[in-house]
Design an enzyme around this catalytic site. Structure first.
Site, PDB file in Angstrom:
ATOM      1  N   ASN B  77      33.090  62.582  48.025  1.00  0.00           N
ATOM      2  CA  ASN B  77      32.852  63.575  49.072  1.00  0.00           C
ATOM      3  C   ASN B  77      34.071  63.725  49.954  1.00  0.00           C
ATOM      4  OD1 ASN B  77      32.165  62.967  52.160  1.00  0.00           O
ATOM      5  ND2 ASN B  77      31.863  61.097  50.968  1.00  0.00           N
ATOM      6  N   ASN B 135      33.528  53.211  63.195  1.00  0.00           N
ATOM      7  CA  ASN B 135      33.969  53.696  61.887  1.00  0.00           C
ATOM      8  C   ASN B 135      35.486  53.567  61.797  1.00  0.00           C
ATOM      9  OD1 ASN B 135      34.685  55.156  59.649  1.00  0.00           O
ATOM     10  ND2 ASN B 135      33.172  56.785  59.960  1.00  0.00           N
ATOM     11  N   CYS B 138      36.691  55.749  57.258  1.00  0.00           N
ATOM     12  CA  CYS B 138      36.566  56.992  56.501  1.00  0.00           C
ATOM     13  C   CYS B 138      37.920  57.325  55.867  1.00  0.00           C
ATOM     14  CB  CYS B 138      36.116  58.137  57.419  1.00  0.00           C
ATOM     15  SG  CYS B 138      36.064  59.711  56.541  1.00  0.00           S
ATOM     16  N   ASN B 202      32.780  51.031  53.255  1.00  0.00           N
ATOM     17  CA  ASN B 202      32.867  52.484  53.286  1.00  0.00           C
ATOM     18  C   ASN B 202      33.343  52.924  51.895  1.00  0.00           C
ATOM     19  OD1 ASN B 202      33.229  55.239  54.036  1.00  0.00           O
ATOM     20  ND2 ASN B 202      33.594  54.608  56.155  1.00  0.00           N
ATOM     21  N   CYS B 355      32.140  43.233  17.812  1.00  0.00           N
ATOM     22  CA  CYS B 355      32.641  41.876  17.578  1.00  0.00           C
ATOM     23  C   CYS B 355      34.002  41.928  16.909  1.00  0.00           C
ATOM     24  CB  CYS B 355      31.671  41.072  16.725  1.00  0.00           C
ATOM     25  SG  CYS B 355      32.248  39.381  16.444  1.00  0.00           S
ATOM     26  N   CYS B 378      33.033  32.498  15.964  1.00  0.00           N
ATOM     27  CA  CYS B 378      32.366  32.928  17.203  1.00  0.00           C
ATOM     28  C   CYS B 378      32.803  32.076  18.391  1.00  0.00           C
ATOM     29  CB  CYS B 378      30.845  32.844  17.033  1.00  0.00           C
ATOM     30  SG  CYS B 378      29.949  33.324  18.524  1.00  0.00           S
ATOM     31  N   CYS B 384      28.497  41.059  21.800  1.00  0.00           N
ATOM     32  CA  CYS B 384      27.450  41.574  20.893  1.00  0.00           C
ATOM     33  C   CYS B 384      26.169  41.891  21.665  1.00  0.00           C
ATOM     34  CB  CYS B 384      27.179  40.576  19.769  1.00  0.00           C
ATOM     35  SG  CYS B 384      26.848  38.884  20.334  1.00  0.00           S
TER      36      CYS B 384
END
Lengths: 410, 406
Positions: B77, B135, B138, B202, B355, B378, B384
């Site tokens: 925004n 604040n 921002c 924020n 894998c 492994c 996986c």
């Protein structure tokens, strides 16, 4: 409520993304091994997933010049969707709908997957512009062969244009799909009937180095008891008559359809869509062995077509038909205003000295016993479906190219 | 039904009937919006940041990041602080407190210099706000004397907190920006300056989409777009990391934290509590779904507490903190092998693909589409299980590396 001239809406981009996201992107995907025409859904669905729509067009169109048609008419449940692993979770991916999304997108974009060939090779004549003939023409043309299709009707497409109802396959879709092939330089000449306007000799003399017969199963099968019955019309005639005038036909209140394949369902659904009050399909097979695809069958049921399975025709008297159940004990008497016979098609007689073997023209690698004469589509051995016709058209084109190359070199 | 689970919370000496409030943003921009959200069950609001500076906003001003069919994976925004006149906002705050005495009204403020910060603190105190939020964070202000440019400068943060403290005796939250390597210096500066608690995070500075045909980032404002704040589910992991950083800092461990960042459901909320947050603030999920998400936030939280036999929210705050440890402190002596649950497996082969391409080539796929594990290869990474669409891969045998000769 269905309208005859209106096909159902395709997927929106959002719905297509969601459907593609349902795909599990399987390793060694079963869907891609199940298409007679070798379509690779796993690959084009992955392309949709990763937003590569042009790439998806390539995957579909390079392999299948009639991809937009197959997307609409292919009984996917019998092929690609049959193996879909997602079905183990809930329901298979709607591969047909995704293929349609991409081919619809293709129509709205300027991108072309296929380009005309630069070189000019031998001339090839194709008789019949149904799916097999069009496919063969497309593959030959993109490889540089100069192809002319001879079509006996006023429009190209064969059963696509004259058979499949508009709500499933509108003519403008068929025309757009054919244009992809025409854009490669293929020419179609209309109202040229094999054996009447053209012959093998005339074509060879004209300079065609190979000829492909793709005349299809254009003749309806008959039950002798229905011959010369004024109440009877064949399915092929009915469907083409309706489609030719955009569904503007007068129909009676009560139609009896005999047969249980996709064509029978098309007839029954069309009749219902056009306002016929009572439409009953009587089918020889029992329900488990119904030849129609699930999609077509359920569409017919949605339109309130009555389907009675497991009954054979016993007697016919004008518009009164008596059927007998498969256990022989039950009889069913039906009186209809009109009877449509949808018990299959067969090839027309061909002006050749080759005998059909069980309605299939004998060929070896798509070549008949006459040198330079090839055949594909319904008239050769194999399934009589659009997708199978495409497969055969493709394979026949490859055999023709081999033949012509060998001739050139040898 | 779980009617009797108490989810109220005392935070900075103020009682919240539930721990969910709107964060200072477009969702709490005027009296009517705040009144509606309080009617629907929110515990309070942080009214959209007010100041002497009045924002002149652009059109369009939002965009969202999608993945496959999912929208709002993240949200960007361009709005700054309140667009209404200061007096109108102060009247709204006053009216909210009058009409909703049991709800908590937090005034978010932003000044351009010490005097403005002090004046704003005084004005909102006079308007009867319950709490002040500064604040400092921002990221899309049109002036570099405000917003996250201030928040990354501990000296300024401290100076402005002191100014606010001079202007008011109310509890003060200092809202931090994640656009810095560590939040500790500015959080410490806040507390030293007189703040009582920290609010984090924020929005994250971002560019989320670019129109690849016009080369303009989205949203395009007459063909241009700035770097601006990113929020929503995608920032939750970043928020949790900062919450943990503050709560695990010895000098800040007792400082109350208001958690913000990608909270959509009770489970997100519980994660914030477990890492040390108290009152939680929400915007993006409201922008997408509306205030009504409060029903499932509060109800889901009650059910969670009931399931675990907790009698108050306070009991769960910080429970996970001790389980976040430095990488060097992990037990590295064992391997857990995956266990493939054949009844659940749908044989898609995705684990095999991942894998090989992202793991250790320990899985193979048979002709019959069965997965075969090679324990020699492994390493127990569980990629996986992460890619399995049906959760058919579970934790299996745990083996010491020394017994495997590794």
């Amino acid at each position: 409520m269905k309208e005859y001239l209106k096909e159902k809406e395709g997927l929106t981009p959002l719905l297509a993304q969601e459907e593609a996201a349902r795909c599990l992107l399987c390793l060694d995907a079963p869907c891609s091994k199940a298409c007679p025409a070798q379509t690779d859904p796993a690959k084009f669905i992955r392309s949709i997933r990763f937003l590569n729509y042009d790439g998806a067009i390539d995957v579909i169109r390079i392999n299948n010049p009639l991809g937009g048609i197959c997307a609409r008419v292919c009984p996917t449940e019998k092929y690609c969707q049959k193996g879909c692993i997602r079905a183990g979770l809930d329901r298979p991916i709607d591969i047909g709908a995704l293929q349609r999304f991409i081919t619809d997108y293709e129509e709205s974009s300027s991108y072309k997957a296929l380009e005309p060939a630069k070189e000019k090779k031998d001339r090839v004549a194709i008789i019949g512009s149904g799916p097999a003939g069009l496919t063969a023409a497309n593959f030959l043309a993109r490889n540089g062969y100069q192809v002319t299709i001879f079509e006996k009707h006023k429009k190209a497409g064969g059963y696509l244009t004259y058979g499949i109802p508009s709500y499933r396959l509108p003519n403008e879709v068929v025309e757009k799909e054919i244009k992809h092939t025409l854009d490669l330089g293929v020419k179609i000449v209309y109202e040229q009937e094999f054996g009447k306007d053209i012959s093998l000799d005339s074509l060879f003399v004209e300079g065609f180095k190979a000829i492909i017969l793709a005349t299809g199963y254009d003749s309806p099968r008959m039950i002798p008891a229905f011959l010369n019955n004024p109440y009877v019309e064949t399915a092929v005639d009915f469907l083409s008559r309706v489609k030719n005038c955009d569904g503007k036909v007068a129909l009676p209140d009560n139609i009896l359809v005999i047969g249980g394949g996709d064509v029978a369902m098309d007839v029954a659904t069309t009749a219902k869509v056009l306002g016929v009050k009572e439409v009953t399909c009587v089918v020889r097979e029992d329900k488990e062995h119904l030849p129609a695809s699930k999609k077509e069958f359920s569409e017919a049921l949605e339109e309130n077509v009555s389907v009675i399975t497991g009954f054979n025709v016993k007697e016919v008297h004008e518009n009164k038909v008596t059927f007998v159940g498969s256990n022989e004990n039950i009889t069913l008497n039906y009186q209809a205003d009109k009877i449509v016979l949808a018990i299959g098609q067969k090839p027309s007689e061909l002006p050749l000295n080759i005998e059909f073997d069980k309605d299939n023209l004998p060929v070896k690698n798509y070549q008949t016993e006459i040198k330079g004469l090839f055949a594909c589509g319904d008239i050769t051995d194999g399934d009589k479906t659009v997708v199978s016709a495409i497969k055969k058209g493709k394979e026949a084109a490859i055999e023709v190219m081999k033949f012509l190359e060998e001739k050139q070199n040898g | 039904m779980v009617k009797n689970v108490d989810i109220s919370l005392d935070f900075l000496g103020v009682h919240f009937e539930n721990p969910f409030v709107l964060s200072s943003s477009p969702v709490g921009n005027c009296y009517e919006m705040c009144a509606k959200c309080l009617d629907e069950g929110w515990g309070g609001v942080v009214f959209k940041t007010i100041g002497f500076f009045i924002a002149n906003e652009v059109s369009p001003r939002f965009d969202n990041l999608r993945k496959e069919g999912t929208s709002f994976v993240g949200f960007r925004n361009l709005e700054q602080i309140a667009e209404h006149p200061l007096e109108e906002n102060l009247r709204a705050i006053k009216r909210l407190k009058e009409n909703y005495p049991n709800k908590v009204i937090i005034a978010s403020i932003m000044g351009q210099n010490e005097k403005e910060w002090e004046d704003l603190a005084r004005l909102v105190t006079e308007a009867k706000a319950d709490m002040i939020e500064c604040n400092f964070s921002c990221p899309q202000m049109t002036s570099h004397a405000m917003g996250s440019d201030v928040g990354v400068n501990p000296e300024l943060v401290k100076k402005y907190c002191q100014a606010v403290r001079r202007g008011s005796k109310l509890p003060i939250l200092s809202k931090m920006t994640p656009n810095q390597a560590s939040m500790i210096p500015s959080s410490l500066a806040s507390i030293e300056g007189g703040a009582d608690g920290i609010a984090a995070i924020n929005t994250v500075k971002s560019i989320i989409n670019i129109d690849v045909d016009s080369f303009v980032p989205v949203p395009s404002v007459a063909g241009k777009s700035p770097v601006s704040g990113y929020s929503g589910k995608a920032v939750k992991p970043i928020a949790l990391r900062f919450i943990h950083e503050i709560h695990s800092c010895p000098e800040l461990k007792d400082v109350p934290i208001s958690g913000i960042g990608g909270i959509e459901n009770w489970q997100d909320a519980v994660e914030f509590f477990l890492l040390g947050a108290g009152v939680l603030q929400v915007t993006t999920a409201i922008m997408q779904y509306g205030y009504r998400i409060i029903e499932d936030l509060t109800d889901g939280l009650r059910h969670y507490l009931a399931r675990h036999n907790f009698s108050s929210l306070k009991e769960i705050i910080g429970l996970a903190t001790k389980n976040v440890v430095p990488a060097e402190d992990l037990d590295r002596t064992f391997v857990i092998f995956p266990k493939f649950v054949s009844e659940k497996c749908v044989h898609c082969g995705r684990c095999v693909v991942s894998c090989f391409d992202g793991g250790h080539q320990a899985l193979t796929f048979t002709e019959e589409r069965k997965v075969v594990l090679d324990k020699k290869r492994c390493v127990g990474c569980f990629l996986c299980a992460n890619v399995c669409p049906v959760n058919a891969i579970e934790k299996g045998e745990k083996v010491l590396k020394k017994d495997l000769g590794r």
